[in-house]
Write a protein that holds these residues in place. Structure first.
Motif, PDB file in Angstrom:
ATOM      1  N   GLN A   1       0.838  -1.184   0.000  1.00 48.69           N
ATOM      2  CA  GLN A   1       0.000   0.000   0.000  1.00 48.69           C
ATOM      3  C   GLN A   1       0.876   1.237   0.000  1.00 48.69           C
ATOM      4  OE1 GLN A   1      -2.973   0.185   3.119  1.00 48.69           O
ATOM      5  NE2 GLN A   1      -4.237   1.535   1.879  1.00 48.69           N
TER       6      GLN A   1
ATOM      7  N   ALA B   1       6.290   1.474  -1.107  1.00 51.78           N
ATOM      8  CA  ALA B   1       5.046   1.201  -0.390  1.00 51.78           C
ATOM      9  C   ALA B   1       5.374   0.494   0.916  1.00 51.78           C
ATOM     10  CB  ALA B   1       4.122   0.317  -1.234  1.00 51.78           C
TER      11      ALA B   1
ATOM     12  N   SER C   1      -7.327  -8.653  -1.304  1.00 51.90           N
ATOM     13  CA  SER C   1      -6.876  -8.518   0.079  1.00 51.90           C
ATOM     14  C   SER C   1      -7.982  -8.738   1.097  1.00 51.90           C
ATOM     15  CB  SER C   1      -6.245  -7.147   0.289  1.00 51.90           C
ATOM     16  OG  SER C   1      -7.189  -6.114   0.045  1.00 51.90           O
TER      17      SER C   1
ATOM     18  N   LYS D   1      -3.070   5.424  -1.834  1.00 54.55           N
ATOM     19  CA  LYS D   1      -3.558   4.404  -2.771  1.00 54.55           C
ATOM     20  C   LYS D   1      -4.164   3.238  -2.014  1.00 54.55           C
ATOM     21  CE  LYS D   1      -0.396   5.424  -6.572  1.00 54.55           C
ATOM     22  NZ  LYS D   1       0.554   4.843  -7.567  1.00 54.55           N
ATOM     23  N   GLU D   2      -4.967   2.467  -2.716  1.00 54.59           N
ATOM     24  CA  GLU D   2      -5.567   1.277  -2.127  1.00 54.59           C
ATOM     25  C   GLU D   2      -4.520   0.163  -1.995  1.00 54.59           C
ATOM     26  OE1 GLU D   2     -10.177   1.770  -3.728  1.00 54.59           O
ATOM     27  OE2 GLU D   2      -8.974   0.042  -4.302  1.00 54.59           O
ATOM     28  N   ARG D   3      -4.793  -0.749  -1.075  1.00 52.06           N
ATOM     29  CA  ARG D   3      -3.916  -1.892  -0.914  1.00 52.06           C
ATOM     30  C   ARG D   3      -3.979  -2.755  -2.173  1.00 52.06           C
ATOM     31  NH1 ARG D   3      -3.785  -4.819   4.816  1.00 52.06           N
ATOM     32  NH2 ARG D   3      -3.223  -2.655   5.265  1.00 52.06           N
ATOM     33  N   GLU D   4      -2.817  -3.167  -2.647  1.00 55.41           N
ATOM     34  CA  GLU D   4      -2.704  -3.918  -3.892  1.00 55.41           C
ATOM     35  C   GLU D   4      -2.143  -5.310  -3.621  1.00 55.41           C
ATOM     36  OE1 GLU D   4      -0.160  -3.643  -8.116  1.00 55.41           O
ATOM     37  OE2 GLU D   4       0.407  -2.431  -6.389  1.00 55.41           O
TER      38      GLU D   4
END
Length: 124
Positions: free
Chosen positions: A41, A93, A108, A45-48
Motif C-alpha cells: 500500500q 510502499a 486482500s 492508494k488502495e492496498r494492492e
C-alpha cells in the motif's frame, strides 16, 4: 496466527530486496490447504495484491510485478519470502503479508490474518 514482515529498506532504482514473512502461533501440516499473499500500500492508494503462494507451491503475480518479483516458502521455518528485483520508484510502499486457509488470490479483503508491514522505499 501471527505474521511478521521484515526486510524492507531504502534501495536505489534497479536494486533488489528480499522480504520475509515469519508466521507463529500455528504449525502447518503438508495436508493443510492455505495461501500466503504479499500486498502493498502506497500513500494515498488502495492496498494492492501482488503475489500469492499456496501449500502446493503454486504462485500467482500481479502484472505490476510479474517477471521482477518471486515468492517462495520455507515450510520448515514457517517463513515465506518475496524476492524483489529491478525495483522501481513506483514499488515504494508498505509491504504486508497475510494468510488464509483457502485458495490463492490477490484480493486482500478475503485474507483474515495480517502481519505488521515493512516499508520499502525505492529512490536515488
Amino acid at each position: 496466527v501471527q505474521l511478521q514482515a521484515s526486510g524492507g529498506g531504502l534501495v536505489q532504482p534497479g536494486g533488489s530486496l528480499r522480504l520475509s514473512c515469519a508466521a507463529s502461533g500455528f504449525t502447518l501440516d503438508y495436508r493443510d490447504y492455505y495461501a500466503v499473499g504479499w500486498f502493498r500500500q502506497a500513500p494515498g492508494k488502495e492496498r494492492e495484491g501482488i503475489s500469492c503462494i499456496n501449500n502446493f507451491g503454486t504462485t500467482i503475480y500481479s502484472d505490476s510485478v510479474k517477471g521482477r518479483f518471486t515468492i517462495s516458502k520455507d515450510s520448515a521455518k514457517n517463513t515465506w519470502y518475496l524476492q524483489m528485483n529491478s525495483l522501481k520508484p513506483e514499488d515504494t510502499a508498505v509491504y504486508y503479508c497475510a494468510t488464509r486457509r483457502s485458495a490463492c488470490t490477490l484480493v486482500s479483503r478475503v485474507f483474515g490474518s495480517w502481519g505488521q508491514g515493512t516499508q520499502v522505499t525505492v529512490s536515488s
